[in-house]
Scaffold this motif. Structure first.
Motif, PDB file in Angstrom:
ATOM      1  N   THR A 110      -4.585   0.034  -8.448  1.00  7.33           N
ATOM      2  CA  THR A 110      -3.616  -0.680  -8.461  1.00  7.33           C
ATOM      3  C   THR A 110      -2.711  -1.010  -9.590  1.00  7.33           C
ATOM      4  O   THR A 110      -3.199  -1.030 -10.777  1.00  7.33           O
ATOM      5  CB  THR A 110      -4.168  -2.270  -7.568  1.00  7.33           C
ATOM      6  N   VAL A 111      -1.181  -1.028  -9.457  1.00  6.19           N
ATOM      7  CA  VAL A 111      -0.370  -1.107 -10.555  1.00  6.19           C
ATOM      8  C   VAL A 111       0.428  -2.059 -10.138  1.00  6.19           C
ATOM      9  O   VAL A 111       1.115  -2.562  -9.032  1.00  6.19           O
ATOM     10  CB  VAL A 111       0.393   0.227 -10.650  1.00  6.19           C
ATOM     11  N   ARG A 112       0.856  -3.002 -11.158  1.00  7.42           N
ATOM     12  CA  ARG A 112       1.852  -4.058 -10.864  1.00  7.42           C
ATOM     13  C   ARG A 112       3.040  -3.708 -11.457  1.00  7.42           C
ATOM     14  O   ARG A 112       3.261  -3.223 -12.556  1.00  7.42           O
ATOM     15  CB  ARG A 112       1.306  -5.446 -11.697  1.00  7.42           C
ATOM     16  N   PHE A 113       4.224  -4.099 -10.808  1.00  8.79           N
ATOM     17  CA  PHE A 113       5.322  -3.501 -11.402  1.00  8.79           C
ATOM     18  C   PHE A 113       6.437  -4.894 -11.574  1.00  8.79           C
ATOM     19  O   PHE A 113       6.988  -5.716 -10.865  1.00  8.79           O
ATOM     20  CB  PHE A 113       6.198  -2.886  -9.970  1.00  8.79           C
ATOM     21  N   GLU A 114       6.639  -5.032 -12.835  1.00  5.43           N
ATOM     22  CA  GLU A 114       7.463  -6.179 -13.466  1.00  5.43           C
ATOM     23  C   GLU A 114       8.920  -5.806 -13.631  1.00  5.43           C
ATOM     24  O   GLU A 114       9.710  -6.944 -13.540  1.00  5.43           O
ATOM     25  CB  GLU A 114       6.681  -6.547 -14.771  1.00  5.43           C
ATOM     26  N   LYS A 115       9.175  -4.761 -13.922  1.00  8.97           N
ATOM     27  CA  LYS A 115      10.778  -4.204 -14.373  1.00  8.97           C
ATOM     28  C   LYS A 115      11.306  -3.550 -13.070  1.00  8.97           C
ATOM     29  O   LYS A 115      10.980  -2.528 -12.638  1.00  8.97           O
ATOM     30  CB  LYS A 115      10.599  -3.353 -15.458  1.00  8.97           C
ATOM     31  N   VAL A 127       9.774  -0.208  -1.001  1.00  6.41           N
ATOM     32  CA  VAL A 127      10.846  -1.021  -1.827  1.00  6.41           C
ATOM     33  C   VAL A 127       9.855  -2.508  -2.107  1.00  6.41           C
ATOM     34  O   VAL A 127       9.197  -2.941  -0.870  1.00  6.41           O
ATOM     35  CB  VAL A 127      11.989  -1.216  -1.116  1.00  6.41           C
ATOM     36  N   ILE A 128       9.904  -2.850  -3.244  1.00  3.46           N
ATOM     37  CA  ILE A 128       9.016  -4.014  -3.576  1.00  3.46           C
ATOM     38  C   ILE A 128      10.121  -5.185  -4.602  1.00  3.46           C
ATOM     39  O   ILE A 128      10.736  -4.427  -5.244  1.00  3.46           O
ATOM     40  CB  ILE A 128       7.658  -3.820  -4.191  1.00  3.46           C
ATOM     41  N   PRO A 129       9.731  -6.311  -4.190  1.00  6.88           N
ATOM     42  CA  PRO A 129      10.651  -7.312  -5.525  1.00  6.88           C
ATOM     43  C   PRO A 129       9.710  -7.066  -6.949  1.00  6.88           C
ATOM     44  O   PRO A 129       8.618  -6.796  -6.764  1.00  6.88           O
ATOM     45  CB  PRO A 129      10.306  -8.752  -4.904  1.00  6.88           C
ATOM     46  N   ALA A 130      10.460  -7.246  -7.956  1.00 10.26           N
ATOM     47  CA  ALA A 130       9.723  -7.300  -9.259  1.00 10.26           C
ATOM     48  C   ALA A 130       8.607  -8.321  -9.337  1.00 10.26           C
ATOM     49  O   ALA A 130       8.700  -9.269  -8.846  1.00 10.26           O
ATOM     50  CB  ALA A 130      10.543  -7.541 -10.404  1.00 10.26           C
ATOM     51  N   GLY A 131       7.386  -7.930  -9.760  1.00  8.10           N
ATOM     52  CA  GLY A 131       6.098  -8.709  -9.728  1.00  8.10           C
ATOM     53  C   GLY A 131       5.112  -8.384  -8.777  1.00  8.10           C
ATOM     54  O   GLY A 131       4.030  -8.743  -8.978  1.00  8.10           O
ATOM     55  N   ASP A 132       5.738  -7.740  -7.802  1.00 11.28           N
ATOM     56  CA  ASP A 132       4.750  -7.289  -6.829  1.00 11.28           C
ATOM     57  C   ASP A 132       3.834  -6.297  -7.459  1.00 11.28           C
ATOM     58  O   ASP A 132       4.226  -5.388  -8.386  1.00 11.28           O
ATOM     59  CB  ASP A 132       5.312  -6.786  -5.466  1.00 11.28           C
ATOM     60  N   SER A 133       2.924  -6.041  -6.650  1.00 12.34           N
ATOM     61  CA  SER A 133       1.894  -4.755  -6.910  1.00 12.34           C
ATOM     62  C   SER A 133       1.724  -3.604  -5.874  1.00 12.34           C
ATOM     63  O   SER A 133       2.017  -4.142  -4.679  1.00 12.34           O
ATOM     64  CB  SER A 133       0.322  -5.044  -7.222  1.00 12.34           C
ATOM     65  N   VAL A 134       1.363  -2.543  -6.107  1.00 16.08           N
ATOM     66  CA  VAL A 134       0.972  -1.568  -5.044  1.00 16.08           C
ATOM     67  C   VAL A 134      -0.480  -0.921  -5.550  1.00 16.08           C
ATOM     68  O   VAL A 134      -0.735  -0.603  -6.546  1.00 16.08           O
ATOM     69  CB  VAL A 134       2.164  -0.242  -5.297  1.00 16.08           C
ATOM     70  N   THR A 135      -1.088  -0.795  -4.235  1.00 16.95           N
ATOM     71  CA  THR A 135      -2.293  -0.070  -4.434  1.00 16.95           C
ATOM     72  C   THR A 135      -2.303   1.265  -3.747  1.00 16.95           C
ATOM     73  O   THR A 135      -1.283   1.272  -2.811  1.00 16.95           O
ATOM     74  CB  THR A 135      -3.543  -0.971  -3.841  1.00 16.95           C
ATOM     75  N   ARG A 137      -0.262  14.078   1.011  1.00 17.08           N
ATOM     76  CA  ARG A 137       1.183  13.463   0.790  1.00 17.08           C
ATOM     77  C   ARG A 137       1.243  11.927   0.848  1.00 17.08           C
ATOM     78  O   ARG A 137       0.193  11.453   1.055  1.00 17.08           O
ATOM     79  CB  ARG A 137       2.208  13.919   1.997  1.00 17.08           C
ATOM     80  N   PHE A 138       1.980  11.463   0.126  1.00 13.56           N
ATOM     81  CA  PHE A 138       2.318   9.886   0.106  1.00 13.56           C
ATOM     82  C   PHE A 138       2.666   9.629   1.599  1.00 13.56           C
ATOM     83  O   PHE A 138       3.490  10.158   2.089  1.00 13.56           O
ATOM     84  CB  PHE A 138       3.055   9.678  -1.026  1.00 13.56           C
ATOM     85  N   ARG A 176       0.902  -1.183  -0.019  1.00 13.53           N
ATOM     86  CA  ARG A 176      -0.123  -0.057  -0.104  1.00 13.53           C
ATOM     87  C   ARG A 176       0.881   1.232  -0.003  1.00 13.53           C
ATOM     88  O   ARG A 176       1.865   1.296   0.645  1.00 13.53           O
ATOM     89  CB  ARG A 176      -0.945   0.014   1.366  1.00 13.53           C
ATOM     90  N   MET A 177       0.605   2.143  -0.753  1.00 12.32           N
ATOM     91  CA  MET A 177       0.906   3.555  -0.670  1.00 12.32           C
ATOM     92  C   MET A 177      -0.082   4.509  -0.587  1.00 12.32           C
ATOM     93  O   MET A 177      -0.690   4.968  -1.650  1.00 12.32           O
ATOM     94  CB  MET A 177       1.904   3.854  -2.031  1.00 12.32           C
ATOM     95  N   ASN A 178      -0.499   4.825   0.612  1.00 15.42           N
ATOM     96  CA  ASN A 178      -1.701   5.669   1.227  1.00 15.42           C
ATOM     97  C   ASN A 178      -1.209   7.043   0.768  1.00 15.42           C
ATOM     98  O   ASN A 178      -0.239   7.664   0.782  1.00 15.42           O
ATOM     99  CB  ASN A 178      -1.943   5.653   2.480  1.00 15.42           C
TER     100      ASN A 178
END
Length: 226
Positions: free
Chosen positions: A136-141, A96-104, A89-90, A82-84
């Motif tokens: 929500t966005v998934r981060f692959e790279k 920090v996340i490993p590739a393949g994880d998502s953030v809402t 403000r964020f 989560r990025m509230n």
């Protein structure tokens, strides 16, 4: 069947049976995050520019990540962080996340927010959405993803997408530890939100600990782009 399954299981676990730890310290000799003056284009007409500083509850080590730059077997299942967005403000300046994880990105303010990035690792624009909604966005790279809001120009944060689950953020005294890293020769990278990347090579033993230390700032540190 059982006689066949056990060797297969053993081969899958082999990288983790010969594993060591990486520990060390990040020494930061001066502040790296500078004050910024931002003109809020969405403020009431006649409003003055605001001098914005980094949040006082964050240290330079909170903006620092140390990670093993290699393709390694993952030790965790993919998940959603989560990025509230709260109080304009964020909630986190660095995630920090490993590739393949998502953030809402939930909106916790009684106003509209927007989240976008023009970064090479991930470019997106979530549009405008009200309190109580999320996107929500998934981060692959792997790579740094700088976050901004079209509506509130003071809002910025960063997501560092790392290639595996072997990473750490230093404690308030700069110390860090990455455990159970498969034995081998690696590039260990440090990333700081304002200063960019540093790196060094290390050899992780089949057991025990290897030490690694970084000192910031240095003239060789490269600044990062979007």
């Amino acid at each position: 069947m059982g006689g066949i399954a056990f060797p297969i299981l053993l081969s899958l676990l082999a990288p983790f049976l010969e594993a060591g730890d990486i520990e060390g310290r990040v020494v930061i000799t001066r502040a790296l995050t500078k004050k910024r003056v931002v003109v809020d284009l969405y403020a009431p007409r006649g409003g003055a520019s605001a001098t914005l500083t980094a949040p006082e509850d964050l240290s330079e080590w909170d903006r620092t990540v140390v990670f093993v730059d290699a393709t390694l077997p993952s030790t965790k299942v993919t998940r959603t962080e989560r990025m509230n967005q709260k109080n304009r403000r964020f909630e986190r300046e660095v995630l920090v996340i490993p590739a393949g994880d998502s953030v809402t990105f939930p909106n916790g303010d009684p106003i509209f927010h927007n989240v976008f990035s023009l970064s090479k690792a991930k470019s997106f624009d979530l549009g405008y959405y009200p309190q109580g909604q999320t996107r929500t966005v998934r981060f692959e790279k792997p790579g740094p993803v700088q976050l901004f809001c079209h509506i509130h120009t003071n809002m910025n944060a960063a997501i560092l997408v790392v290639p595996n689950s072997f990473f750490a953020q230093p404690s308030p005294n700069g110390e860090f530890r990455i455990t159970n890293v498969p034995a081998g020769h690696y590039t260990l990278r440090l990333w700081h939100k304002s200063a960019g990347y540093m790196r060094q090579t290390i050899d992780v033993p089949v057991s025990g600990t290897v030490n690694a230390h970084f000192s910031l700032p240095l003239a060789t540190v490269k600044s990062i782009g979007p």
